[in-house]
Write an enzyme that holds these catalytic residues in place. Structure first.
Site, short mmCIF file in Angstrom:
data_model
loop_
_atom_site.label_atom_id
_atom_site.label_comp_id
_atom_site.label_asym_id
_atom_site.label_seq_id
_atom_site.Cartn_x
_atom_site.Cartn_y
_atom_site.Cartn_z
N GLY A 1 -24.69 5.32 -3.63
CA GLY A 1 -25.79 6.05 -4.26
C GLY A 1 -25.36 7.31 -4.98
O GLY A 1 -26.20 8.09 -5.44
N ALA B 1 -18.36 -1.72 -3.07
CA ALA B 1 -18.14 -1.96 -4.49
C ALA B 1 -17.48 -0.76 -5.18
O ALA B 1 -17.90 -0.33 -6.25
CB ALA B 1 -19.45 -2.33 -5.19
N GLY B 2 -16.46 -0.22 -4.53
CA GLY B 2 -15.74 0.90 -5.11
C GLY B 2 -16.57 2.17 -5.20
O GLY B 2 -16.32 3.01 -6.08
N GLY B 3 -17.53 2.34 -4.30
CA GLY B 3 -18.36 3.55 -4.28
C GLY B 3 -19.71 3.39 -4.95
O GLY B 3 -20.58 4.26 -4.80
N TYR C 1 0.85 -1.19 0.00
CA TYR C 1 0.00 0.00 0.00
C TYR C 1 0.88 1.25 0.00
O TYR C 1 1.69 1.44 0.90
CB TYR C 1 -0.92 0.02 1.21
CG TYR C 1 -2.03 -1.01 1.19
CD1 TYR C 1 -2.31 -1.77 0.06
CD2 TYR C 1 -2.83 -1.20 2.31
CE1 TYR C 1 -3.33 -2.71 0.05
CE2 TYR C 1 -3.86 -2.13 2.31
CZ TYR C 1 -4.09 -2.89 1.18
OH TYR C 1 -5.12 -3.81 1.18
N PRO D 1 -16.41 -3.25 0.40
CA PRO D 1 -17.81 -3.53 0.78
C PRO D 1 -18.82 -2.63 0.11
O PRO D 1 -20.01 -2.96 0.09
CB PRO D 1 -17.79 -3.33 2.30
CG PRO D 1 -16.70 -2.32 2.52
CD PRO D 1 -15.64 -2.68 1.52
#
Length: 343
Positions: A216, A210-212, A53, A208
């Site tokens: 929404g 899904a990449g944003g 990272y 969790p």
């Protein structure tokens, strides 16, 4: 904040973990330390990083936080990962004893600690014999360099093979697995989740939201722009805009999440995280954050208790689509059995 055992170990961790891939990349050191302060103050105690990272900078930032906050850091269950190459040098990759010994020692130095609570293989290695890897991990537990070990991105058969090899050789058992898992990525429920349930291994889901996608903030057929991950890189790996935008299921799931969020006066991200936190085998959901506001927003999921009806709605709308065999309904029925002998 709720707490659960770390897989099949005796350690206890919060059901929301702090992922630190943003440290040194999307969050500078001051912001990263503020994120850690707020996370620990909220009752979180599982901090996850990796040697790759930000090229190792994430571990260094965490190490300086540990040094500056000896009291707070005593409460942290510290996790890192090794497997990938940081510099492209021959043998500085994979899960061989040769590489992992150097990778683990380098992580200990960057983190400024003598012991890592959870050391994880970042991915499967198709070259190194698994016995070699497991023996190294068992030796590292015995020497006190690590407390437990786990895996990331393993398939179901790979998890099962590792569990039984460890058992056959008398090695310490693996305790966790990090898979990609969310309302939009549920395919692991076919083989990986059952394998982990069978072995008592705890899941630490990454991505969790899904990449944003599950926040929404994206609109159908309107490519994202601005300071979001997809706005900055619409072709970003498995989260890429075009493939998911084309899928009808994507927008059905997002609509259902948004409806439940509106009914509860919370936001879609909190609904999505609360659903995942309650899934079978899940120990702790890994939250990533660029800033303290994003962290606080996501930690709000700890206060969201979904009803059985809400969970059913989310389960139905997000169910992955499989062919009939082996993971569709006909194939699943073949492997099931009623106790009264009727099927």
């Amino acid at each position: 904040m709720r707490y659960r055992p770390l897989g099949n170990s005796g350690a206890v961790v919060s059901t929301y973990a702090l992922g630190t891939m943003t440290f040194g990349a999307e969050a500078d050191e001051q912001t990263s330390h503020q994120i850690m302060d707020d996370y620990v103050a909220a009752g979180g105690n599982l901090v996850d990083t990796a040697d790759v990272y930000a090229g190792g900078t994430s571990e260094e930032i965490i190490g300086r936080w540990i040094a500056e906050r000896p009291t707070e850091s005593e409460r942290v269950v510290l996790a890192t990962k090794g497997r990938f190459s940081r510099d492209g040098v021959l043998n500085e990759i994979g899960t061989s004893r040769f590489h992992l010994r150097r990778a683990l020692d380098a992580s200990l130095r960057r983190l400024g600690v003598e012991h890592i609570d959870l050391y994880q293989l970042h991915a499967w290695d198709a070259v190194t014999p698994l016995e070699e890897t497991l023996r190294f991990l068992d030796d590292s537990v015995g020497s006190g360099k690590i407390g437990y070990y786990g895996f990331s991105n393993f398939l179901g058969w790979q998890v099962t093979k590792a569990v039984h090899l460890a058992r056959a050789h008398g090695f310490a058992p693996p305790v966790t697995l990090q898979p990609q898992y969310s309302l939009l990525v549920r395919e692991i429920e076919s083989e990986i989740v059952p394998a982990c349930l069978d072995a008592g291994i705890g899941l630490l889901p990454w991505s969790p939201l899904a990449g944003g996608w599950l926040t929404g903030k994206y609109q159908r057929d309107s490519p994202p722009e601005g300071a979001t991950r997809l706005g900055e890189d619409p072709d970003r790996g498995m989260e890429a805009w075009e493939p998911r935008n084309r899928e009808e299921r994507t927008w059905r799931v997002i609509a259902t999440v948004s409806d439940i969020a509106a009914e509860r006066s919370v936001n879609p991200a909190q609904v999505s995280l609360a659903w995942l936190e309650g899934r079978p085998a899940v120990t702790s959901v890994i939250l990533g954050a660029r800033n303290t506001e994003q962290l606080a927003d996501n930690l709000g999921a700890a206060s969201v208790e979904l009803t059985d009806q809400e969970r059913h709605r989310l389960d139905e709308m997000s169910a992955p689509q499989f062919p009939a065999y082996p993971y569709g309904e006909p194939g699943t029925q073949q492997r099931d059995r009623a106790i009264d002998g009727t099927a």
